[in-house]
Write an enzyme that holds these catalytic residues in place. Sequence first.
Site, PDB file in Angstrom:
ATOM      1  N   HIS A 126     -15.083 -14.598  -7.107  1.00 33.30           N
ATOM      2  CA  HIS A 126     -16.432 -14.470  -7.241  1.00 33.30           C
ATOM      3  C   HIS A 126     -16.936 -13.225  -6.470  1.00 33.30           C
ATOM      4  O   HIS A 126     -18.000 -12.828  -6.625  1.00 33.30           O
ATOM      5  CB  HIS A 126     -17.281 -15.539  -6.382  1.00 33.30           C
ATOM      6  CG  HIS A 126     -16.915 -16.929  -7.264  1.00 33.30           C
ATOM      7  ND1 HIS A 126     -17.372 -17.108  -8.430  1.00 33.30           N
ATOM      8  CD2 HIS A 126     -16.796 -18.159  -6.810  1.00 33.30           C
ATOM      9  CE1 HIS A 126     -17.146 -18.248  -8.834  1.00 33.30           C
ATOM     10  NE2 HIS A 126     -16.743 -19.015  -7.728  1.00 33.30           N
ATOM     11  N   ASP A 250      -9.667 -26.767  -9.052  1.00 32.93           N
ATOM     12  CA  ASP A 250     -10.894 -27.624  -9.064  1.00 32.93           C
ATOM     13  C   ASP A 250     -11.302 -28.066 -10.494  1.00 32.93           C
ATOM     14  O   ASP A 250     -12.227 -28.871 -10.625  1.00 32.93           O
ATOM     15  CB  ASP A 250     -12.174 -26.787  -8.316  1.00 32.93           C
ATOM     16  CG  ASP A 250     -11.943 -25.283  -8.879  1.00 32.93           C
ATOM     17  OD1 ASP A 250     -11.221 -24.879  -9.627  1.00 32.93           O
ATOM     18  OD2 ASP A 250     -12.827 -24.605  -8.240  1.00 32.93           O
TER      19      ASP A 250
END
Length: 352
Positions: A126, A250
């Site tokens: 990110h 995830d």
Amino acid sequence: MRKTAVYRDDLFLEHEPGISHPESPDRLRVIYEQLDRDEIGSRFFYPEFAPATAGDIIRNHDRELYERVAETAGRSHDYLDADTQTSARSYDAAMLAAGAVIDGIRRLHDGEMDNGFCLVRPPGHHAEKDRSMGFCLFNNVAVGARWAQANLGLERIFIVDWDLHHGNGTQHSFYETDRVLYCSTHQFPYYPGTGAVMETGRESGEGFTVNVPLSGGQGDMEYARIFNELIAPVARRFEPQLILVSCGFDIYDGDPLGAMKVTPAGFAYLTRVMVNLAEKLCEGRLLVTLEGGYNLRGMRDGALAVLEELCGEQLGAKPWLDPTTAENLSSSAVQLASLDQAMNVTRSYWKI
């Protein structure tokens, strides 16, 4: 058995973003505990490696961002954004995490290892050029790719990101170049809000970003179809010299931050696809780097499944991916409208 390197260091456990923060040291600790079992850990090569330099970071990030993160060193608590917190050793851990990816790429190029897994934190995908965000301080994979371009002269690097969240920082790092092909599967719309199917690159990079936004609820069969029908064919057309994977656990079935349904067998299968591509296209040069994942069982079992496929040897009493499951996944034909849409967009640029 392949010579598979594992990058680990206890410094990565000293990044402490907060007692209730989901990106906790326990994410790595549960994996390291498995590697400390001789019957597992003895299968791998553990390189010595150094932190990235300031120059390595600044190839991908603004100097101002580097200095902002460096200023947090030795301080107990800083916020880089609402989700991204640091502790006294976070800067050091972030520099070492980027250094692990650089060292892995160098050793792959020099033939010192067949493939590798950088079990590092903080994660990276990110982090933007001028902003740390989404638990990420520096973009480990992007910093490594930039290093490979500058120091090894690589002109075709393939980055695959199967984290639950779109890797906005990685996409934007290479959005205007045809030297890096970035492919992402991710839950959408979801944090960070980027990764729509029509985000395909700009200028010379048009067509070199491939996004497969997913609604949630997809599992092994759906991911297998995406990798078999889109990611692998695009890779074969691109003919990369190096493959980097941003590996997020995830997407595990049971992760508290997501809605995907991937099992350890699914992680093993995705890894097998990438290993096979690397062996056929770039002499096996494949480096996997940890991103997200917040269910500790998913972290442990997912990492073991990935490691088993990387080294090519069974690590437990039974393989994570049995032959019947592998055959079913390789022929998956489940309906997936988002993949069909992504295929139609991608065919505008690639003959697949």
